[in-house]
Enzyme design. Structure first.
Site, short mmCIF file in Angstrom:
data_model
loop_
_atom_site.label_atom_id
_atom_site.label_comp_id
_atom_site.label_asym_id
_atom_site.label_seq_id
_atom_site.Cartn_x
_atom_site.Cartn_y
_atom_site.Cartn_z
N GLY A 64 0.85 -1.33 0.01
CA GLY A 64 0.13 0.03 0.04
C GLY A 64 0.99 1.07 0.01
N ASP A 251 -1.65 4.57 -6.56
CA ASP A 251 -0.13 4.45 -6.02
C ASP A 251 0.79 5.64 -6.53
OD1 ASP A 251 -1.32 1.45 -6.09
OD2 ASP A 251 0.54 1.71 -4.98
O1 MRU Z 1 0.51 -4.07 -4.50
P1 MRU Z 1 -0.02 -3.23 -3.53
O2 MRU Z 1 -0.85 -4.18 -2.71
O3 MRU Z 1 0.96 -2.39 -2.83
O4 MRU Z 1 -1.06 -2.13 -4.15
C1 MRU Z 1 -1.88 -1.61 -3.57
C2 MRU Z 1 -2.73 -0.47 -4.02
O5 MRU Z 1 -2.74 -0.58 -5.31
C3 MRU Z 1 -3.44 0.49 -3.29
O6 MRU Z 1 -4.96 0.84 -3.79
C4 MRU Z 1 -2.69 1.72 -3.21
O7 MRU Z 1 -1.35 1.71 -2.73
C5 MRU Z 1 -3.33 2.83 -2.17
S1 MRU Z 1 -3.14 2.39 -0.31
C6 MRU Z 1 -3.74 3.59 0.29
#
Ligand code: MRU
Length: 342
Positions: A64, A251
């Site tokens: 995240g 992200d």
């Molecule tokens: O691969 P991840 O689990 O790190 O991806 C996370 C996401 O895509 C979330 O939606 C994003 O980081 C926002 S978290 C507040």
């Protein structure tokens, strides 16, 4: 049961800290919950080397965008406490090399490089002890700010919700993805705090199941009505009239508003547009990358094929994120309110 703490700075006496005011001289570790094991097992990891912090981010033990930024910042501070430098100059070089190494662990979430750059810039001290204190203070400032930003995002976003409304979300942009109460899930928690509940549909989020394992779990243990659906069911659930709003995290958001988020977000935005359902992205301003004009320049992480493959001989394509074009996004839920321009 309450949601466990996602990350903290743990001092040598085992106390967890989330804001500045801790002595770096006593030494500490980056403390995280290993999200690859959730919800089956709640195991905490104590990380203190560059390799261990890098591995934890790369393998999504902590994940995240905001949580990655906070963890990398605290990780850099604890690693610096262990460097055996013979001069402040050498110490600074080691800090910069460690920051660059941690920054290379995952490419898409801009919060990672944003937090590491902020920490490196905070190191202006003349001696090693002072430098270590500056690093720890900055890492914990980023962490405490994140907690506040999540609250503000929650408050702003709750205004979009109504009692009993169906809210569809994708991946996990909740407490497990931040140091605070999340971004996309924060309005849901804020609504609950102000006395009303919504009904959440959580996409399972293939291939690593952040929705089915993390979002469904953190909402369920928080007392939120949550229903897991396969990613491929979202359009059908919309057609059935069950979804009043879609809220996802981000992200990296380009200067024009194009938004990178977990793979599957883009198709959700298309389906929402077709069904005339508002589609919101919740994010802190630190997720906006103004050096990038549009989404075509956002680096997309390609992950190992063995996350997907079930059959030897078949090739696998496994991009971890996609980019939703600005025109499919109704608005942005931020710490500065709900915006149509960022
Ligand atoms: O691969 P991840 O689990 O790190 O991806 C996370 C996401 O895509 C979330 O939606 C994003 O980081 C926002 S978290 C507040």
């Amino acid at each position: 049961m309450a949601i466990p703490v996602t990350l903290s700075y743990m001092d040598s006496e085992g106390r967890q800290h989330f804001s500045p005011g801790v002595s770096a001289a006593k030494g500490g570790v980056l403390d995280i919950i290993d999200q690859t094991l959730l919800p089956r097992e709640q195991k905490r990891l104590k990380l203190e080397t560059p390799e261990a912090v890098y591995e934890a981010i790369k393998q999504l033990r902590v994940r995240g965008a905001p949580a990655i930024g906070c963890s990398a910042a605290i990780g850099l501070a604890v690693c610096a406490q262990r460097f055996e430098s013979s001069s402040p100059q050498e110490h600074l070089q080691k800090i910069e090399a460690c920051a660059a190494y941690l920054d290379s662990s995952r490419p898409t979430a801009v919060n990672l490089s944003w937090a590491l750059k902020r920490c490196a810039a905070a190191v202006t001290g003349k001696d090693i002890a002072e430098m270590n204190q500056q690093l720890l203070d900055e890492a914990l400032r980023i962490t405490s700010e994140d907690i506040e930003l999540c609250r503000a995002i929650g408050k702003a976003g709750a205004a979009l919700l109504k009692p009993g409304m169906g809210v569809l979300t994708h991946c996990n942009a909740g407490a497990l993805a931040t140091a605070g109460m999340g971004t996309a899930l924060a309005p849901i928690y804020a609504a609950m705090e102000s006395g009303f509940k919504v009904k959440v549909y959580s996409d399972e989020t293939r291939p690593l199941l952040q929705g089915a394992r993390l979002t469904a779990w953190e909402l369920a243990v928080s007392g939120v009505d949550v229903t897991t659906i396969c990613d491929s069911m979202a359009a059908q659930v919309m057609r059935e009239g069950k979804v009043g709003i879609v809220i996802v995290g981000a992200d990296r958001v380009a200067a024009n508003g194009d938004t990178a988020n977990k793979i599957g977000t883009y198709q959700l935005a298309i389906a929402a547009k077709y069904h005339k359902i508002p589609f919101y992205v919740a994010l802190p301003f630190s997720t906006i990358d103004r050096t990038i004009a549009d989404g075509s320049q956002i680096p997309i992480e390609q992950r190992n094929g063995d996350e997907i493959t079930h059959c030897k001989g078949a090739k696998v394509y496994n991009p971890a994120f996609d980019v939703t074009p600005r025109e499919l996004i109704t608005g942005f839920i931020t710490e500065r309110g709900i915006l149509t321009e960022i």
